[in-house]
Scaffold this motif. Structure first.
Motif, PDB file in Angstrom:
ATOM      1  N   UNK A 258     -11.737   2.473  -6.591  1.00 18.04           N
ATOM      2  CA  UNK A 258     -11.325   2.833  -5.240  1.00 18.04           C
ATOM      3  C   UNK A 258      -9.822   2.800  -5.077  1.00 18.04           C
ATOM      4  N   UNK A 259      -9.171   1.814  -5.699  1.00 22.53           N
ATOM      5  CA  UNK A 259      -7.712   1.708  -5.585  1.00 22.53           C
ATOM      6  C   UNK A 259      -7.023   2.881  -6.272  1.00 22.53           C
ATOM      7  N   UNK A 260      -7.542   3.296  -7.419  1.00 24.85           N
ATOM      8  CA  UNK A 260      -6.978   4.441  -8.120  1.00 24.85           C
ATOM      9  C   UNK A 260      -7.073   5.695  -7.246  1.00 24.85           C
ATOM     10  N   UNK A 261      -8.260   5.940  -6.693  1.00 22.30           N
ATOM     11  CA  UNK A 261      -8.463   7.122  -5.860  1.00 22.30           C
ATOM     12  C   UNK A 261      -7.567   7.083  -4.624  1.00 22.30           C
ATOM     13  N   UNK A 262      -7.409   5.893  -4.025  1.00 24.06           N
ATOM     14  CA  UNK A 262      -6.589   5.779  -2.828  1.00 24.06           C
ATOM     15  C   UNK A 262      -5.126   6.029  -3.151  1.00 24.06           C
TER      16      UNK A 262
END
Length: 395
Positions: A258-262
């Motif tokens: 999720x952090x990568x995508x954000x």
């Protein structure tokens, strides 16, 4: 007749084999108590880089703070109060890959520096902080202890060891870390028309690449009843590692995903390609300021930013000789620089990325993090840069 002993026979007979010489980098932290914080308005910490091994070692000079005690050019330390991480407010300096110098320490040798935390971190007054060295500070055994020693590129990189200290900030409410002195008036450092045209083209290319990266990543995650599947492509694997179970969002690995995508989304927001939720959209500005100061060296620097001064990117002359977009033969590029630097800022969307690993080998270090430390890859500016550019043209 000469008798030859095999290795196993020597061990059985009690022969001691010579120990293999190796260097060891220890980074020792301690609070500098020469003056109280109430007297100076500063929070001083000593760092000692010591080779405790029996062989010379070498590591990037950028790991060593400036002698003048000013702003850091690298987010070297983890500064935490409870579960809260202090925002880094030093500088992020992007240099030409491979242009950095190396610090060399012979056995028993050391380097000592004093860091004023209030210069480079957002320090609140009268608060307890836990200070440690950030991960992925690695070193290699050197060929010799001479300054001219040629780096042994095939030597294995090893992790430095360090300690953690607890400090109390005292009355540092007016510390230098609370202002934005590194926000520059672009009128004082104007770019030529040709330079502005080159920068504008780079920003447009970076914006297109950021949006493509978002759409590409979204296309990998598909819903097929009863759950999600993820297409683990070579491109994603190379820069961000194994996605894991796409249906386990709350696991540590799922949270990293999720952090990568954000972060990819935030880069596209900052470059004007996706509508953000904050009331004031990001406004990117640039200067052509590359005055030699601290970690900024006009001979090697491509660009630099102060993460607490969004969204200003300071461009150096080296920028204009780079290719438009990076590739496997030339990892430094104009669009890549914009993608890299825009990810560093602290704002309402997210805290900025860092520059983890050896800045002289950013491609191999980014791949290393993807394979061995996805949590670091998620927050590393080089990973977001190379992934967004699809540096090595993977599918």
């Amino acid at each position: 007749m000469r008798t030859l002993l095999t290795l196993s026979a020597m061990l059985l007979l009690g022969f001691a084999l010579p120990a293999v010489a190796e260097g060891k980098l220890e980074i020792l932290l301690s609070q500098n108590a020469s003056k109280t914080e109430s007297e100076t308005g500063r929070l001083l910490v000593n760092l000692v880089f010591r080779n405790t091994g029996d062989r010379p070692i070498e590591f990037p000079s950028s790991y060593v703070p400036p002698e003048d005690g000013g702003k850091l050019g690298l987010n070297l330390l983890s500064v935490k109060s409870g579960n809260s991480i202090a925002d880094y407010q030093g500088l992020h300096v992007r240099n030409i890959s491979g242009s950095g110098s190396r610090a060399i320490l012979g056995p028993g040798e050391s380097l000592e520096r004093t860091v004023d935390l209030s210069q480079s971190y957002l320090i609140a007054p009268n608060r307890s902080y836990s200070i440690s060295v950030r991960p992925l500070l690695r070193f290699k055994d050197a060929i010799s202890a001479e300054p001219s020693s040629v780096r042994s590129s095939d030597a294995e990189a090893k992790a430095a060891t360090s300690n953690t200290i607890e400090v109390i900030s005292g009355a540092v409410g007016s510390g230098a870390g609370l202002h934005r002195a590194d926000t520059l008036d672009s009128a004082q450092h104007p770019c030529s028309q040709a330079q502005n045209d080159s920068i504008s083209e780079a920003i447009l290319n970076a914006g297109d690449l950021s949006l493509q990266a978002v759409k590409y990543t979204q296309s990998l995650l598909k819903y097929a009843s009863p759950g999600y599947t993820f297409d683990q492509t070579a491109r994603y694997t190379k820069w961000y590692g194994a996605y894991g179970d796409p249906n386990n969002f709350s696991s540590p690995n799922g949270m990293i995903n999720g952090r990568i995508a954000w972060r990819l989304n935030v880069n596209a927001i900052r470059l004007g390609k996706i509508q953000g939720k904050l009331p004031n959209p990001p406004v990117l500005s640039t200067t052509c300021n590359c005055e030699a100061s601290g970690a900024v060296n006009p001979a090697t620097t491509i660009a630099w930013v102060n993460p607490s001064a969004p969204y200003q990117i300071n461009i150096c002359p080296n920028f204009f000789s780079l290719p438009a977009i990076g590739n496997s033969m030339a990892s430094d590029s104009k669009a890549g620089t914009i993608l890299h630097e825009i990810s560093h800022f602290n704002d309402g969307y997210t805290a900025g990325t860092d520059d983890f690993g050896d800045p002289d080998q950013p491609v191999s270090e980014a791949k290393f993090m993807a394979a061995n430390g996805r949590d670091l890859a998620a927050d590393n500016a080089y990973n977001i840069e190379f992934y967004s550019e699809n540096l090595e043209a993977d599918q």
